[in-house]
Write an enzyme that holds these catalytic residues in place. Structure first.
Site: not given
Length: 466
Positions: A22, A226, A249, A271, A303-304, A332-333, A384
């Site tokens: 089989e 995020p 980014d 950055k 994020g946004d 966004t975060a 930040m």
């Protein structure tokens, strides 16, 4: 990834299988879909295997496998359902240069056979490296329902027409042609007139695209969210799938970058706070330069893009160059972080507004209306803010904020490696320094986690320091 997925050319080549029960028959049902020459060795083959031999679909030898039987074979399957016999024949096959698969023996196999969705020549292979066969079968069943049976016909007709399409320039122009064929003109033509209709549609579509001018460049300013790829919007995923150039980014996660087209040019303009960075002027230049050459550019921001994303500067550069653009917002975060700790940014009876602040700007630490923020019940998401934490702490206390005001720091919000630090305004520093957070973090002022489980607290850090 322990197994590297490839599609091996087996048309006209030998595939040898040892076994007649089989397990062997199960492998043959899959192998018979190929154009390989299949040789089977078995002392007492299953009746269905006997029938395949009589029909000439396989070369059946009614004896156990011997030395020399696997020479020039591309693949070898050991399916004797006997560990000792499988080990014996596998050793012969390895010595004679074949890739070996032993049924139900992942560790001693050089390759594994995936679950397959067959829309020849379109083939989808699904593998779990032996960890979850049930999951592979579930994915296969889902794809079988989603992929139309006419997909293979469209692909075969398209393959025969590829040389004609070489009259179109490489890149976006040619890709637009194939997108029109596979997702618009082709399915309609097949539904109406079958294969002949698909061929006729290709010829008409090619004439149309030859006469159509090259599309002008375009820029999508996309929020990557995020970091969790499941939080990416459908519109963002579509933009990544269509992009010729992705300018991204540093904080965009690897999992999201992998959703971009494999052929897309990927440009990292990350950055880093107080570190080496690509200047905004250089980013603007790259966006405009590639779009001016007719590329579909995705400017991908964590994020946004409308929240501390320097969006206006990029839009101004794009508008000055006369290039079309679209903004695709992301989560966004602040939203991801507050969801992670089981809270909301606003609450009836507590705060009717929320402030989105940055810890520092182009001139250094950012100043805000600290007196208003210091009032009881105020809530703010501070972006930040790690490096600016001591500055923020000092300003708020100096303007009368309650030292016991809760502050929650969320590192890598939404990602598997995320960490949460629960503290107070008075303890923000040195708690933040002791926590040794390395990833991007957001400070939620005025909010504590709803549940204490798996949360790093200031008290924990004090005990650890002692």
């Amino acid at each position: 990834m322990q197994h590297f997925p490839i599609f091996l050319s087996v048309a006209g080549r030998r595939i040898v299988l040892s076994g007649g029960g089989e397990a062997a028959m199960a492998k043959l049902r899959l192998l018979l879909k190929t154009e390989a020459r299949i040789a089977v060795y078995a002392d007492a083959p299953h009746a269905d295997i006997e029938k395949l031999g009589l029909e000439g679909k396989i070369i059946l030898t009614r004896r156990a496998l011997r030395r020399g039987d696997v020479l020039c074979a591309a693949l070898f399957y050991a399916a004797n359902e006997d560990d000792a016999e499988d080990a014996r024949v596998a050793a012969i096959a390895r010595a004679e240069g074949a890739l070996v698969n032993i049924v139900d023996n992942l560790e001693d196999s050089a390759f594994i056979t995936p679950a397959i969705v067959d829309r020849d020549p379109v083939t989808v292979a699904i593998g779990t490296e032996g960890a979850a066969p049930v999951l592979a079968r579930a994915i296969k069943a889902d794809l079988e329902e989603r992929l139309p049976v006419t997909l293979g016909l469209l692909a075969r007709v398209g393959k025969s027409f590829r040389h004609a399409v070489e009259t179109l320039p490489l890149g976006r122009k040619r890709r637009d042609f194939w997108a029109d064929y596979y997702f618009k003109a082709g399915p309609k033509a097949v539904e109406a007139n079958g294969a002949k209709g698909a061929s006729a549609a290709l010829e008409a579509l090619l004439d149309q695209h030859i006469m159509t001018a090259q599309k002008e460049g375009h820029v999508d300013l996309v929020g990557a969210g995020p970091g969790d790829p499941e939080l990416l919007t459908l519109k963002a995923r579509k933009a990544l799938d269509e992009a010729d150039v992705v300018i991204y980014d540093r904080l965009v996660s690897r999992e999201i970058l992998e959703l971009a087209r494999r052929e897309a040019l990927m440009i990292n303009v990350g950055k880093e706070g107080f570190g080496p960075s690509t200047t905004q002027d250089e980013i603007n230049r790259l966006i405009v330069e590639h779009a001016a050459q007719g590329a579909h550019v995705v400017r991908l921001k964590a994020g946004d893009p409308t929240v501390f994303g320097r969006l206006d500067e990029e839009i101004e550069a794009i508008e000055d160059a006369g290039i079309s653009y679209r903004i695709v917002p992301g989560i966004t975060a602040a939203s991801a972080a507050v969801a992670q700790i089981g809270q909301s940014l606003t609450k009836r009876g507590r705060n009717a507004s929320v402030r989105l602040l940055t810890g520092h700007d182009m001139k250094g630490f950012a100043d805000h209306d600290w007196r208003a923020l210091a009032k009881d019940g105020e809530v703010a998401a501070i972006y930040m803010g790690k490096r600016a934490a001591r500055f923020v702490q000092g300003r708020l206390i100096m303007h009368g904020a309650n030292p016991d005001t809760p502050i929650t720091v969320v590192e890598n919000a939404s990602r598997p490696e995320s960490r949460v630090l629960s503290t107070t305004l008075a303890e923000l520093e040195p708690a933040l320094s002791r926590s040794d957070l390395h990833g991007p973090a957001i400070l939620l002022y005025g909010l504590a986690p709803r549940h204490a489980a798996e949360v790093l607290t200031s008290l924990d850090l004090k005990e650890a320091a002692q």
